[in-house]
Design a protein around this motif. Structure first.
Motif, PDB file in Angstrom:
ATOM      1  N   ASP A  92       0.754  -1.193  -0.011  1.00  0.00           N
ATOM      2  CA  ASP A  92       0.008   0.004   0.144  1.00  0.00           C
ATOM      3  C   ASP A  92       0.861   1.193  -0.038  1.00  0.00           C
ATOM      4  OD1 ASP A  92       1.035   0.307   2.594  1.00  0.00           O
ATOM      5  OD2 ASP A  92      -0.949   0.041   3.598  1.00  0.00           O
ATOM      6  N   LYS A  93       0.028   2.379  -0.036  1.00  0.00           N
ATOM      7  CA  LYS A  93       1.103   3.613  -0.051  1.00  0.00           C
ATOM      8  C   LYS A  93       1.925   3.875   0.881  1.00  0.00           C
ATOM      9  CE  LYS A  93      -2.590   6.464   2.125  1.00  0.00           C
ATOM     10  NZ  LYS A  93      -3.475   7.492   1.886  1.00  0.00           N
ATOM     11  N   TYR A  94       1.805   3.158   2.358  1.00  0.00           N
ATOM     12  CA  TYR A  94       2.612   3.300   3.463  1.00  0.00           C
ATOM     13  C   TYR A  94       3.775   2.206   3.247  1.00  0.00           C
ATOM     14  CZ  TYR A  94      -1.053   6.104   4.997  1.00  0.00           C
ATOM     15  OH  TYR A  94      -2.082   7.184   5.232  1.00  0.00           O
ATOM     16  N   GLY A  95       3.815   1.317   2.383  1.00  0.00           N
ATOM     17  CA  GLY A  95       4.563   0.188   2.408  1.00  0.00           C
ATOM     18  C   GLY A  95       4.348  -0.876   2.967  1.00  0.00           C
ATOM     19  N   LYS A  96       3.180  -1.117   3.569  1.00  0.00           N
ATOM     20  CA  LYS A  96       2.515  -2.210   4.335  1.00  0.00           C
ATOM     21  C   LYS A  96       2.152  -3.437   3.595  1.00  0.00           C
ATOM     22  CE  LYS A  96      -0.713  -1.177   7.005  1.00  0.00           C
ATOM     23  NZ  LYS A  96      -2.104  -0.748   7.734  1.00  0.00           N
ATOM     24  N   ILE A  97       2.116  -4.646   3.920  1.00  0.00           N
ATOM     25  CA  ILE A  97       1.640  -5.805   3.246  1.00  0.00           C
ATOM     26  C   ILE A  97       0.448  -5.597   2.941  1.00  0.00           C
ATOM     27  CG2 ILE A  97       1.312  -8.265   3.565  1.00  0.00           C
ATOM     28  CD1 ILE A  97       3.805  -8.294   5.270  1.00  0.00           C
ATOM     29  N   VAL A  98      -0.177  -6.119   1.686  1.00  0.00           N
ATOM     30  CA  VAL A  98      -1.291  -6.035   1.360  1.00  0.00           C
ATOM     31  C   VAL A  98      -2.241  -7.413   1.266  1.00  0.00           C
ATOM     32  CG1 VAL A  98      -3.008  -5.693  -0.650  1.00  0.00           C
ATOM     33  CG2 VAL A  98      -1.050  -4.231  -0.502  1.00  0.00           C
ATOM     34  N   ASP A  99      -1.270  -8.443   0.881  1.00  0.00           N
ATOM     35  CA  ASP A  99      -1.923  -9.707   0.969  1.00  0.00           C
ATOM     36  C   ASP A  99      -1.167 -10.561   1.950  1.00  0.00           C
ATOM     37  OD1 ASP A  99      -2.890 -12.469   0.689  1.00  0.00           O
ATOM     38  OD2 ASP A  99      -2.523 -12.403  -1.615  1.00  0.00           O
ATOM     39  N   THR A 100      -1.597 -10.810   3.201  1.00  0.00           N
ATOM     40  CA  THR A 100      -0.939 -11.553   4.155  1.00  0.00           C
ATOM     41  C   THR A 100      -0.698 -12.814   3.891  1.00  0.00           C
ATOM     42  OG1 THR A 100      -3.021 -12.066   5.194  1.00  0.00           O
ATOM     43  CG2 THR A 100      -1.834 -10.054   6.117  1.00  0.00           C
ATOM     44  N   LYS A 101      -1.477 -13.726   2.966  1.00  0.00           N
ATOM     45  CA  LYS A 101      -1.378 -15.021   2.361  1.00  0.00           C
ATOM     46  C   LYS A 101      -0.181 -15.087   1.515  1.00  0.00           C
ATOM     47  CE  LYS A 101      -6.122 -16.506   3.173  1.00  0.00           C
ATOM     48  NZ  LYS A 101      -7.148 -17.226   2.127  1.00  0.00           N
ATOM     49  N   LYS A 102       0.327 -13.913   0.609  1.00  0.00           N
ATOM     50  CA  LYS A 102       1.461 -13.803  -0.339  1.00  0.00           C
ATOM     51  C   LYS A 102       2.150 -12.531  -0.203  1.00  0.00           C
ATOM     52  CE  LYS A 102      -1.550 -16.689  -3.528  1.00  0.00           C
ATOM     53  NZ  LYS A 102      -2.105 -16.574  -4.891  1.00  0.00           N
ATOM     54  N   PRO A 103       3.120 -12.398   0.947  1.00  0.00           N
ATOM     55  CA  PRO A 103       3.476 -11.217   1.409  1.00  0.00           C
ATOM     56  C   PRO A 103       4.467 -10.669   0.228  1.00  0.00           C
ATOM     57  CG  PRO A 103       4.100 -12.629   3.111  1.00  0.00           C
ATOM     58  CD  PRO A 103       3.102 -13.548   2.230  1.00  0.00           C
ATOM     59  N   LEU A 104       5.339 -11.920  -0.384  1.00  0.00           N
ATOM     60  CA  LEU A 104       6.450 -11.762  -1.115  1.00  0.00           C
ATOM     61  C   LEU A 104       6.037 -11.842  -2.624  1.00  0.00           C
ATOM     62  CD1 LEU A 104       9.263 -13.562   1.081  1.00  0.00           C
ATOM     63  CD2 LEU A 104       8.599 -11.071   0.919  1.00  0.00           C
ATOM     64  N   PHE A 105       4.870 -12.163  -2.965  1.00  0.00           N
ATOM     65  CA  PHE A 105       4.485 -12.478  -4.355  1.00  0.00           C
ATOM     66  C   PHE A 105       4.846 -11.503  -5.227  1.00  0.00           C
ATOM     67  CE2 PHE A 105       2.043 -16.504  -5.490  1.00  0.00           C
ATOM     68  CZ  PHE A 105       2.834 -17.154  -4.794  1.00  0.00           C
ATOM     69  N   THR A 106       5.518 -11.792  -6.223  1.00  0.00           N
ATOM     70  CA  THR A 106       5.850 -10.617  -7.411  1.00  0.00           C
ATOM     71  C   THR A 106       4.896 -10.891  -8.485  1.00  0.00           C
ATOM     72  OG1 THR A 106       7.391 -12.410  -8.775  1.00  0.00           O
ATOM     73  CG2 THR A 106       8.579 -11.001  -6.974  1.00  0.00           C
ATOM     74  N   SER A 107       4.748  -9.950  -9.426  1.00  0.00           N
ATOM     75  CA  SER A 107       4.021 -10.035 -10.484  1.00  0.00           C
ATOM     76  C   SER A 107       3.842 -11.197 -11.447  1.00  0.00           C
ATOM     77  CB  SER A 107       3.982  -8.594 -11.229  1.00  0.00           C
ATOM     78  OG  SER A 107       5.123  -8.354 -11.976  1.00  0.00           O
ATOM     79  N   PHE A 108       5.072 -11.520 -11.591  1.00  0.00           N
ATOM     80  CA  PHE A 108       5.596 -12.734 -12.365  1.00  0.00           C
ATOM     81  C   PHE A 108       5.038 -14.092 -11.999  1.00  0.00           C
ATOM     82  CE2 PHE A 108       8.495 -16.252 -13.056  1.00  0.00           C
ATOM     83  CZ  PHE A 108       8.195 -16.601 -14.717  1.00  0.00           C
ATOM     84  N   GLN A 109       5.309 -13.965 -10.422  1.00  0.00           N
ATOM     85  CA  GLN A 109       4.643 -15.310  -9.822  1.00  0.00           C
ATOM     86  C   GLN A 109       3.177 -15.332 -10.047  1.00  0.00           C
ATOM     87  OE1 GLN A 109       7.260 -14.395  -6.163  1.00  0.00           O
ATOM     88  NE2 GLN A 109       7.328 -16.493  -5.975  1.00  0.00           N
ATOM     89  N   GLU A 110       2.332 -14.156  -9.758  1.00  0.00           N
ATOM     90  CA  GLU A 110       1.177 -14.043  -9.886  1.00  0.00           C
ATOM     91  C   GLU A 110       0.402 -14.671 -11.221  1.00  0.00           C
ATOM     92  OE1 GLU A 110      -1.357 -13.154  -7.651  1.00  0.00           O
ATOM     93  OE2 GLU A 110      -0.140 -12.391  -6.219  1.00  0.00           O
ATOM     94  N   GLU A 111       1.300 -14.034 -12.372  1.00  0.00           N
ATOM     95  CA  GLU A 111       0.797 -14.636 -13.847  1.00  0.00           C
ATOM     96  C   GLU A 111       1.119 -16.056 -13.657  1.00  0.00           C
ATOM     97  OE1 GLU A 111       3.167 -12.041 -16.134  1.00  0.00           O
ATOM     98  OE2 GLU A 111       1.904 -10.338 -15.299  1.00  0.00           O
ATOM     99  N   GLN A 112       2.327 -16.552 -13.203  1.00  0.00           N
ATOM    100  CA  GLN A 112       2.884 -17.847 -13.357  1.00  0.00           C
ATOM    101  C   GLN A 112       1.916 -18.810 -12.790  1.00  0.00           C
ATOM    102  OE1 GLN A 112       5.256 -18.560 -15.737  1.00  0.00           O
ATOM    103  NE2 GLN A 112       5.391 -20.704 -15.461  1.00  0.00           N
ATOM    104  N   LYS A 113       1.256 -20.014 -13.392  1.00  0.00           N
ATOM    105  CA  LYS A 113       0.453 -20.819 -12.617  1.00  0.00           C
ATOM    106  C   LYS A 113       1.183 -21.818 -11.873  1.00  0.00           C
ATOM    107  CE  LYS A 113      -3.721 -20.297 -15.404  1.00  0.00           C
ATOM    108  NZ  LYS A 113      -4.665 -20.811 -16.407  1.00  0.00           N
ATOM    109  N   ILE A 114       1.236 -22.372 -11.187  1.00  0.00           N
ATOM    110  CA  ILE A 114       1.726 -23.527 -10.319  1.00  0.00           C
ATOM    111  C   ILE A 114       1.564 -24.585 -10.981  1.00  0.00           C
ATOM    112  CG2 ILE A 114       2.052 -24.828  -8.277  1.00  0.00           C
ATOM    113  CD1 ILE A 114       1.072 -22.295  -6.751  1.00  0.00           C
ATOM    114  N   ILE A 115       2.778 -25.051 -11.262  1.00  0.00           N
ATOM    115  CA  ILE A 115       2.923 -26.401 -12.282  1.00  0.00           C
ATOM    116  C   ILE A 115       3.368 -27.768 -11.349  1.00  0.00           C
ATOM    117  CG2 ILE A 115       3.525 -27.521 -14.537  1.00  0.00           C
ATOM    118  CD1 ILE A 115       3.500 -24.636 -15.618  1.00  0.00           C
ATOM    119  N   PRO A 116       3.195 -28.777 -11.418  1.00  0.00           N
ATOM    120  CA  PRO A 116       3.797 -29.982 -10.728  1.00  0.00           C
ATOM    121  C   PRO A 116       5.115 -30.268 -11.366  1.00  0.00           C
ATOM    122  CG  PRO A 116       1.380 -30.457 -11.159  1.00  0.00           C
ATOM    123  CD  PRO A 116       1.808 -29.284 -11.620  1.00  0.00           C
ATOM    124  N   LEU A 117       6.226 -30.300 -10.786  1.00  0.00           N
ATOM    125  CA  LEU A 117       7.455 -30.350 -11.351  1.00  0.00           C
ATOM    126  C   LEU A 117       8.104 -31.622 -10.316  1.00  0.00           C
ATOM    127  CD1 LEU A 117       8.741 -26.643 -11.329  1.00  0.00           C
ATOM    128  CD2 LEU A 117       8.123 -28.013 -13.160  1.00  0.00           C
TER     129      LEU A 117
END
Length: 941
Positions: free
Chosen positions: A677-702
């Motif tokens: 957010d505008k103060y630098g706080k965490i927005v999503d407590t379930k995914k606090p470190l998620f990048t935009s690439f990780q949001e777009e990339q679907k989880i695939i079994p490896l």
């Protein structure tokens, strides 16, 4: 012209030559030309359709004679060139003639004459004729290639001559009234459109044993191959392989080899190089090239032979770039290695017996071409044994020596210097594949000895004319650069034998000394080459010291000093493009490999403020350096002395190291698209470190051995390194942080917890995607881990909110203090203004002054003690009669003093004496001032 044109019938002719028509009937005639018109160069139209019908007739006795006569008249009519509008009909007549040649040989001559006229420029009556009749012209010109199938030598040669005339057009002998010559490039363009080049290539298959005709076809193809369009058509017809396979065919004139090589050159330059290489990469072509090159190498003596030999070698070099080319199977590789080394390594092979290489330009170029092809051949591991047998390393090392005085060389000084540099460059490519040979011939010792000469002050004037000699004119920098490249190539093999041998021979101390000497020799002209030399030295030192603790100890303080020197470079030079970026990369790599892990070197680096320089570089905020610098910082922080240096550093605007690292974290997250957010706080407590690439990339079994996106994220950005550095500095006592920094620091502090939760969440999602159902205990554990990670996120958000609120309160209090200070300032100004106004009133109004005086006296009186003690002496502190409200100063009337001494109380306002009394004693008021020239000295009372 066609019969659609109005044909002129000369019923009568006036003396002036003007034609008169007696009737409207128009009868086509063949080539009737008056004497005047013949002088002007005009020709009359001809009924070509009648000629075509005549050729299509059958069964008449005199038909052949009439046909021959009509063609003869046609040739006579169009002796100055064919008009574009008649070209389709003329070539139809030509085609009909050639069809009859097999049974009626008399038609060879008419066909020959028509083809001969095709060599003249085409004629146009209108400017638009070139466009209007373009299709007919292209089809007609393309027909010339099909006529090559006629088994007649004269016709074939004439067709080739006609095509050659396209490129050497001659103006018509006479000017044709009403016609203009088509543009010189028109025929060439029509030949491209008509596909003439392709049919001419195909005709070569018909001329296996006709050398003369083949030479004419090759000459025509040589002209056609100057066009990219024609080269593309020729490649489609497999021209490269067809021509190359017959390079070694018998030809006393030598034209076949010359023209064939010229065509191959044009094909390589003007068409798909890859496709040409593929066509030439067969055993038949390589055997032909091998025999041609061998004959020219051994027997060629003329200037022309040597040039042709070099051209064949260049074509071979291009083919050898294809790994699939059968160079070894053809025996060409063995011969090339022999030819490259026989001058340096004596050979008993009969091929080179009696062969001598002169210092002519062609032989000099040959030597360089042979070095070049060796570099290409060594990439094929199958060639390694041939290189060993040919003693290529020994041959090349004959050039890695300082020039000997008074020694007769077969090359000139400039040629020898260029070959020397080329040989060292070749060694850099070949030696890594021949390690045993390199060590057998004491390669390290020879290179280090040569480097000693390069660094010495011996008089040597280099020419620096070649590609390899760039930047080395008048010095030995070019030799030093290529020798260091050779050492770098060998060190980067990470071969223990080579690296240990270098260390034992003192390479580390020698390279440090060379580096220091390059600093003293620095000048703007050779700046780029000196930077490259310094970069290579640092890279070699990194390779020698990385896994070798004794090497790091040898590197020592002398090595640290050169690293510190580079780190003090002006940051503006990093954008100069001269190589400072590469030098800085090499320097950072040297810190990692040569200093870290050696405690004396680390301490010396810290003592010389090396950490300050690292942080200065980090503060430049150049992304390409940040990752490497932070990695070095992480390793350095294992040294307990590092933390104090890091905390003591101050950047611009008194920025601390912790503040800088947190700022880099925020910038990295912004680039990665992490939600805050505008103060630098965490927005999503379930995914606090998620990048935009990780949001777009679907989880695939490896598979288990493949890292997931969350794991790869640790290595792909600098957040993990920032966390490690701050963790080693202790999160609790970081100086110079703002509230925003503390908010971000809460996230950094919990980075590892968040990342672990993120990975467990990926595991849980993969299990769901694979439709696996964990046992109850495992499911509860997974859910508890996920919940714990989310709870940590909520706790961090709560802590961040408290910090923000606390900061808001502090901001309000600070604001109130500022407002109170402003208010006090304004009140003070008001009091000062009011005091000034009262002062002005007192000085400008006597009544106000008296009133103020009375109030002042009253205030003074009221402030005194009411009852005077007995036997007390009262001293007045003011002067009576003084109309002023300002303090009277330190004047006191002492009533206890006898009046005779003081002359009575000092009550008047003009108390200032105009002249000191002559008599001794206290000051007295005198009524008049009398000037005394020589005052008498009074007696003391």
């Amino acid at each position: 012209m066609s019969t659609g044109e109005a044909a002129e019938t000369p019923e009568a002719r006036e003396p002036s030559g003007r034609i008169k028509f007696s009737s409207p009937r128009q009868i086509p005639i063949v080539g009737v030309v008056t004497e005047d018109e013949e002088v002007q160069g005009a020709f009359k139209s001809m009924d070509l359709n009648r000629v075509i019908r005549l050729f299509e007739e059958t069964g008449k006795d005199d038909l052949e004679e009439r046909q021959l006569k009509s063609v003869k008249k046609l040739v006579q009519c169009y002796q100055n060139g064919f008009p574009l509008r008649d070209l389709a009909q003329i070539f139809k007549i030509l085609n009909l003639c050639t069809e009859k040649i097999k049974t009626q040989p008399h038609f060879i001559e008419p066909a020959y004459n028509i083809i001969k006229l095709c060599g003249l420029p085409f004629l146009k009556k209108k400017a638009s004729d070139e466009i209007t009749y373009a299709e007919d012209t292209a089809n007609s010109v393309g027909l010339l290639g099909d006529l090559m199938k006629i088994p007649n030598s004269e016709l074939r040669i004439q067709i080739c001559k006609c095509i050659i005339d396209f490129y050497h057009a001659e103006p018509p002998k006479k000017h044709i009234t009403g016609y203009q010559q088509a543009s010189s490039s028109y025929k060439i363009k029509m030949a491209e459109v008509g596909g003439l080049a392709k049919t001419m290539v195909q005709s070569l298959e018909l001329l296996e044993n006709q050398l003369v005709e083949k030479l004419w076809v090759l000459k025509a193809l040589q002209h056609l191959s100057t066009s990219e369009v024609n080269c593309t058509l020729m490649v489609k017809a497999q021209a490269a392989s067809g021509i190359c396979a017959h390079l070694n065919d018998p030809d006393p004139s030598g034209q076949l080899l010359f023209r064939s090589s010229e065509i191959l050159w044009n094909l390589l330059e003007k068409s798909s190089k890859e496709e040409i290489i593929q066509q030439l990469s067969n055993l038949k072509c390589l055997l032909a090239l091998k025999e041609v090159f061998k004959n020219l190498f051994i027997r060629g003596v003329s200037h022309y032979d040597r040039q042709l030999r070099n051209d064949i070698l260049v074509i071979t070099t291009i083919i050898s770039q294809n790994p699939g080319a059968p160079m070894i199977e053809s025996g060409f590789t063995r011969d090339l290695i022999l030819f490259a080394t026989f001058n340096e390594v004596k050979s008993q092979n009969p091929l080179v017996k009696g062969v001598k290489v002169s210092n002519s330009y062609e032989d000099f170029e040959l030597k360089k071409l042979l070095f070049n092809i060796i570099v290409i051949l060594c990439k094929d591991l199958s060639t390694i044994q041939l290189l060993i047998d040919g003693k290529i390393i020994l041959a090349l090392f004959t050039y890695v020596k300082k020039p000997e005085k008074h020694k007769i060389l077969e090359w000139s000084a400039a040629q020898y210097e260029e070959l020397q540099l080329h040989a060292i460059a070749t060694l850099s490519s070949v030696a890594p594949f021949l390690i045993d040979e390199y060590m057998f011939y004491t390669g390290n010792a020879q290179v280090l000895e040569f480097l000693t000469w390069c660094d010495s002050e011996d008089s040597f004037f280099s020419h620096g004319n070649s590609f390899h000699g760039a930047g080395g004119r008048g010095n030995k920098f070019a030799q030093m650069r290529y020798s260091l490249r050779l050492l770098r190539a060998m060190v980067y093999l990470e071969n223990d034998t080579i690296n240990k041998d270098l260390c034992e021979k003192g390479a580390i101390q020698q390279l440090i000394g060379i580096f220091k000497n390059t600093i003293s020799k620095y000048n703007d002209k050779e700046e780029a080459i000196l930077l490259e030399i310094q970069s290579d030295i640092l890279l070699i030192l990194s390779g020698l010291c990385e896994y070798h603790i004794p090497g790091k100890e040898i590197f020592g303080t002398g090595g640290v000093d050169i690293i510190l020197h580079v780190m003090k470079t002006d940051p503006k030079k990093l954008q100069s493009g001269l190589g400072y970026n590469i030098l800085l990369y090499s320097t950072l790599d040297s810190i990692w490999c040569c200093i870290l892990g050696c405690y004396p070197s680390e301490d010396y680096f810290l003592e010389k403020e090396g950490i300050f320089l690292l942080l200065d570089l980090l503060a430049l905020n150049q992304k390409k350096f940040c990752n490497l610098i932070l990695g070095i910082m992480v390793e350095f922080c294992d040294n307990p002395k590092t933390a104090a240096h890091v905390n003591a550093w101050r950047g611009k605007k008194d920025q601390t190291a912790a503040s800088l690292l947190i700022k880099l974290w925020r910038k990295e997250e912004k680039e990665l698209g992490v939600k805050r957010d505008k103060y630098g706080k965490i927005v999503d407590t379930k995914k606090p470190l998620f990048t935009s690439f990780q949001e777009e990339q679907k989880i695939i079994p490896l598979p288990a051995n493949c890292p997931t996106v969350a794991v790869m994220d640790v290595a792909e950005n600098i957040r993990a390194k920032i966390y490690a550095v701050l963790g080693k500095l202790d999160f609790e006592n970081l100086p110079g942080l703002s509230a925003e920094d503390f908010v971000t620091l809460c996230i950094i502090h919990r980075y590892l917890d968040f990342k672990i939760g993120e990975i467990w969440n990926e595991i849980y999602e993969e299990i769901k995607l694979e439709k696996l159902r964990p046992v109850t205990t495992d499911k509860k554990i997974l859910e508890s881990i996920t919940a714990a990670s989310e709870n940590i996120g909520k706790m961090v958000v709560s802590l961040q909110s408290e910090m923000i609120e606390s900061q808001a309160r502090q901001d309000v209090q600070s604001e109130q203090k500022v407002y109170a200070k402003i208010q006090a300032t304004h009140k003070q100004r008001e009091l000062a203004n009011k005091s000034w106004e009262n002062f002005l009133a007192r000085t400008s109004n006597a009544k106000t002054l008296k009133k103020t005086k009375r109030l002042q006296e009253k205030a003074i009186e009221s402030s005194r003690y009411g009852e005077r003690p007995p036997n007390a002496t009262f001293h007045r502190t003011d002067i009576k009669g003084l109309n002023a409200t300002v303090p009277s100063g330190g004047v006191v009337t002492v009533e206890s003093t006898p009046a005779r001494l003081v002359g009575g109380p000092l009550v008047d306002t003009d108390i200032a004496l105009k002249k000191l009394p002559i008599r001794g004693g206290a000051l007295q008021r005198v009524k008049a001032v009398k000037t005394v020239d020589e005052p008498k000295k009074s007696e003391p009372t």
